[in-house]
Design a protein around this motif. Structure first.
Motif, PDB file in Angstrom:
ATOM      1  N   GLU A 149      16.160  57.605 -60.569  1.00  0.00           N
ATOM      2  CA  GLU A 149      17.087  57.921 -61.667  1.00  0.00           C
ATOM      3  C   GLU A 149      18.478  58.217 -61.105  1.00  0.00           C
ATOM      4  OE1 GLU A 149      14.027  60.123 -64.809  1.00  0.00           O
ATOM      5  OE2 GLU A 149      14.861  61.282 -63.121  1.00  0.00           O
ATOM      6  N   GLU A 150      19.487  57.579 -61.683  1.00  0.00           N
ATOM      7  CA  GLU A 150      20.865  57.778 -61.240  1.00  0.00           C
ATOM      8  C   GLU A 150      21.386  59.128 -61.721  1.00  0.00           C
ATOM      9  OE1 GLU A 150      23.071  55.729 -59.175  1.00  0.00           O
ATOM     10  OE2 GLU A 150      23.804  57.817 -59.282  1.00  0.00           O
ATOM     11  N   LEU A 151      21.943  59.894 -60.828  1.00  0.00           N
ATOM     12  CA  LEU A 151      22.390  61.252 -61.172  1.00  0.00           C
ATOM     13  C   LEU A 151      23.909  61.344 -61.306  1.00  0.00           C
ATOM     14  CD1 LEU A 151      20.010  63.075 -58.662  1.00  0.00           C
ATOM     15  CD2 LEU A 151      19.687  62.847 -61.150  1.00  0.00           C
ATOM     16  N   LEU A 152      24.600  60.320 -60.835  1.00  0.00           N
ATOM     17  CA  LEU A 152      26.059  60.308 -60.972  1.00  0.00           C
ATOM     18  C   LEU A 152      26.460  59.290 -62.045  1.00  0.00           C
ATOM     19  CD1 LEU A 152      27.241  60.376 -57.223  1.00  0.00           C
ATOM     20  CD2 LEU A 152      27.012  62.302 -58.821  1.00  0.00           C
ATOM     21  N   PHE A 153      27.662  59.496 -62.595  1.00  0.00           N
ATOM     22  CA  PHE A 153      28.195  58.563 -63.598  1.00  0.00           C
ATOM     23  C   PHE A 153      29.209  57.632 -62.931  1.00  0.00           C
ATOM     24  CE2 PHE A 153      30.009  57.013 -67.504  1.00  0.00           C
ATOM     25  CZ  PHE A 153      31.357  56.852 -67.223  1.00  0.00           C
ATOM     26  N   THR A 207      33.835  64.990 -58.810  1.00  0.00           N
ATOM     27  CA  THR A 207      32.455  64.584 -59.053  1.00  0.00           C
ATOM     28  C   THR A 207      32.165  64.277 -60.524  1.00  0.00           C
ATOM     29  OG1 THR A 207      31.811  66.030 -57.225  1.00  0.00           O
ATOM     30  CG2 THR A 207      30.046  65.301 -58.689  1.00  0.00           C
ATOM     31  N   TYR A 208      31.700  63.054 -60.788  1.00  0.00           N
ATOM     32  CA  TYR A 208      31.286  62.631 -62.137  1.00  0.00           C
ATOM     33  C   TYR A 208      29.760  62.713 -62.212  1.00  0.00           C
ATOM     34  CZ  TYR A 208      35.832  60.258 -63.123  1.00  0.00           C
ATOM     35  OH  TYR A 208      37.159  59.937 -63.356  1.00  0.00           O
ATOM     36  N   LEU A 209      29.253  63.704 -62.919  1.00  0.00           N
ATOM     37  CA  LEU A 209      27.808  63.829 -63.100  1.00  0.00           C
ATOM     38  C   LEU A 209      27.368  63.008 -64.307  1.00  0.00           C
ATOM     39  CD1 LEU A 209      27.473  67.693 -62.585  1.00  0.00           C
ATOM     40  CD2 LEU A 209      26.866  65.900 -60.933  1.00  0.00           C
ATOM     41  N   PHE A 210      26.183  62.391 -64.191  1.00  0.00           N
ATOM     42  CA  PHE A 210      25.608  61.704 -65.364  1.00  0.00           C
ATOM     43  C   PHE A 210      24.858  62.738 -66.202  1.00  0.00           C
ATOM     44  CE2 PHE A 210      23.804  58.600 -68.043  1.00  0.00           C
ATOM     45  CZ  PHE A 210      22.556  59.072 -68.370  1.00  0.00           C
ATOM     46  N   HIS A 212      28.179  60.639 -71.815  1.00  0.00           N
ATOM     47  CA  HIS A 212      27.172  60.660 -70.734  1.00  0.00           C
ATOM     48  C   HIS A 212      27.740  61.084 -69.387  1.00  0.00           C
ATOM     49  CE1 HIS A 212      24.771  58.713 -73.714  1.00  0.00           C
ATOM     50  NE2 HIS A 212      25.640  57.730 -73.818  1.00  0.00           N
ATOM     51  N   MET A 213      28.839  61.832 -69.417  1.00  0.00           N
ATOM     52  CA  MET A 213      29.396  62.266 -68.139  1.00  0.00           C
ATOM     53  C   MET A 213      30.030  63.638 -68.257  1.00  0.00           C
ATOM     54  SD  MET A 213      32.876  62.186 -68.809  1.00  0.00           S
ATOM     55  CE  MET A 213      33.617  62.318 -67.195  1.00  0.00           C
ATOM     56  N   LEU A 214      30.102  64.315 -67.148  1.00  0.00           N
ATOM     57  CA  LEU A 214      30.873  65.558 -67.064  1.00  0.00           C
ATOM     58  C   LEU A 214      31.367  65.671 -65.626  1.00  0.00           C
ATOM     59  CD1 LEU A 214      31.892  68.219 -68.360  1.00  0.00           C
ATOM     60  CD2 LEU A 214      29.802  69.290 -67.471  1.00  0.00           C
ATOM     61  N   CYS A 215      32.681  65.879 -65.489  1.00  0.00           N
ATOM     62  CA  CYS A 215      33.212  66.119 -64.146  1.00  0.00           C
ATOM     63  C   CYS A 215      33.197  67.618 -63.874  1.00  0.00           C
ATOM     64  CB  CYS A 215      34.644  65.599 -64.034  1.00  0.00           C
ATOM     65  SG  CYS A 215      34.729  63.818 -63.870  1.00  0.00           S
ATOM     66  N   VAL A 216      32.520  68.008 -62.789  1.00  0.00           N
ATOM     67  CA  VAL A 216      32.606  69.385 -62.280  1.00  0.00           C
ATOM     68  C   VAL A 216      33.015  69.231 -60.817  1.00  0.00           C
ATOM     69  CG1 VAL A 216      31.443  71.586 -61.899  1.00  0.00           C
ATOM     70  CG2 VAL A 216      30.819  70.160 -63.873  1.00  0.00           C
ATOM     71  N   GLU A 217      34.205  69.713 -60.497  1.00  0.00           N
ATOM     72  CA  GLU A 217      34.856  69.314 -59.240  1.00  0.00           C
ATOM     73  C   GLU A 217      35.143  70.525 -58.340  1.00  0.00           C
ATOM     74  OE1 GLU A 217      38.352  67.199 -60.575  1.00  0.00           O
ATOM     75  OE2 GLU A 217      37.309  66.714 -62.429  1.00  0.00           O
ATOM     76  N   ALA A 218      34.462  70.574 -57.230  1.00  0.00           N
ATOM     77  CA  ALA A 218      34.783  71.616 -56.229  1.00  0.00           C
ATOM     78  C   ALA A 218      36.201  71.327 -55.738  1.00  0.00           C
ATOM     79  CB  ALA A 218      33.784  71.558 -55.094  1.00  0.00           C
TER      80      ALA A 218
END
Ligand code: TA6
Length: 319
Positions: free
Chosen positions: A53-57, A173-176, A271-277
């Protein structure tokens, strides 16, 4: 190359061609997890769990073509996060071709990892015209035995003119996510943030977990080292751990902004959310010879729910 190195290369690290014939490295772990990194941008574009399963968008409209950055995965924002001064938005590291670093200085991390790649970016003559500093940017991307994805950046000032330089930075980071309206972020409550939608004015987040029903573009300041992103639909929690990166950017363009971004599908914001360190509020300054290190680690764990609430203590205080 030694036989041991060949062994590692064979099973854990594959060099191949990706979209548009761009050079790519595939990292694989024995449990079936994988990750992909393009030398263009030094950009991770895939992270899959043991079920494939792909975890990144990554946007279906990503161009994978210089000079545009790949829309999705984990773009590297350096030497600046944001758009001020003469540099382009988010700097130029994500628009450059990186090289394999065959001889990196020793890494003080878990040498048990076998699925990793070392990349390096140094300024070209062209680059020096837009940012006049010399640097070595070493990036290690590691897929841990449990499927965790770790990125470690080491940036050294190699100026010979005695000059320091200052930069800001983010792993964009683009999370799926299954459905953005069923996502909550734990760990940023009560923090101050700069609101990019209001001229970076400073506000304080209220006490509840963050949920999403419209465009969000916030730079949370001096956050805890761990942030949890809960995909309720999929009963999956991402845990982002960061080191050397005090801030965290949270971004979803929502429908109107999504339509205005040429390499972003109109409905893909769902279908995405960016959470960026990131390191934004207090830029980093390096003297010649000094090195900065910034690290993020992503894991994806099944969410444990009791009465619909994630127990933040379990996720944010766990190991
Ligand atoms: O990280 C959030 C953000 O700064 C937003 O303001 C938005 O511009 C996003 O980055 C995407 O920027 P990009 O240059 O990749 O289109």
């Amino acid at each position: 190359m030694s036989s041991g190195a060949r062994e590692r290369e064979k099973v854990f690290v594959e060099h191949c061609k990706g979209a548009n014939g761009l050079d790519k490295v595939v990292l694989r772990e024995v449990r079936g997890t994988s990750a992909e990194v393009y030398l263009y941008g030094g950009q991770v574009t895939s992270w899959k769990n043991e079920y494939g399963e792909e975890l990144l968008f990554v946007s279906s409209k990503a161009t994978f073509k210089s000079p545009k950055a790949i829309r999705g995965g984990i773009p590297i924002c350096f030497p600046q996060f944001g758009s001020h001064g003469s540099l382009e938005q988010h700097g130029f590291a994500r628009n450059r071709f990186w090289s394999i670093d065959h001889d990196p200085p020793p890494f003080p991390t878990n040498s048990g990892n076998k699925a990793f790649i070392d990349l390096i970016l140094k300024p070209s003559e062209e680059d020096s015209k837009i940012w006049s500093h010399r640097y070595e940017f070493r990036l290690r991307v590691t897929l841990g035995p449990g499927g965790d994805l770790m990125l470690t950046s080491r940036i050294r000032n190699t100026n010979t003119d005695g000059k320091s330089f200052t930069f800001t930075f983010a792993y964009h980071t683009y999370l799926f996510v299954t459905d953005i309206s069923e996502v909550r972020v734990e760990g940023l409550e009560t923090l101050d943030y700069l609101d990019n939608l209001k001229g970076r004015e400073r506000f304080t987040e209220q006490g509840d977990a963050i949920t999403f029903e419209s465009e969000v573009d916030k730079i949370y300041l001096s956050t805890p080292t761990k942030i949890a992103i809960l995909d309720h639909e999929r009963k999956r929690t991402f845990v982002l751990r960061k080191d050397g990166l005090p801030d965290a950017v949270v971004w979803n363009p929502w429908d109107k902004k999504a339509k205005a971004i040429s390499d972003f599908g109109d409905d893909e914001y769902k279908h995405m959310l960016c959470v960026e360190a990131a390191c934004v509020e207090k830029p980093i300054t390096l003297k010649p010879g000094e090195e900065w290190k910034g690290r993020q680690e992503l894991s994806a764990v099944p969410s444990s729910y009791c009465s619909g609430q994630l127990d933040p203590c379990k996720v944010l205080q766990g190991g």
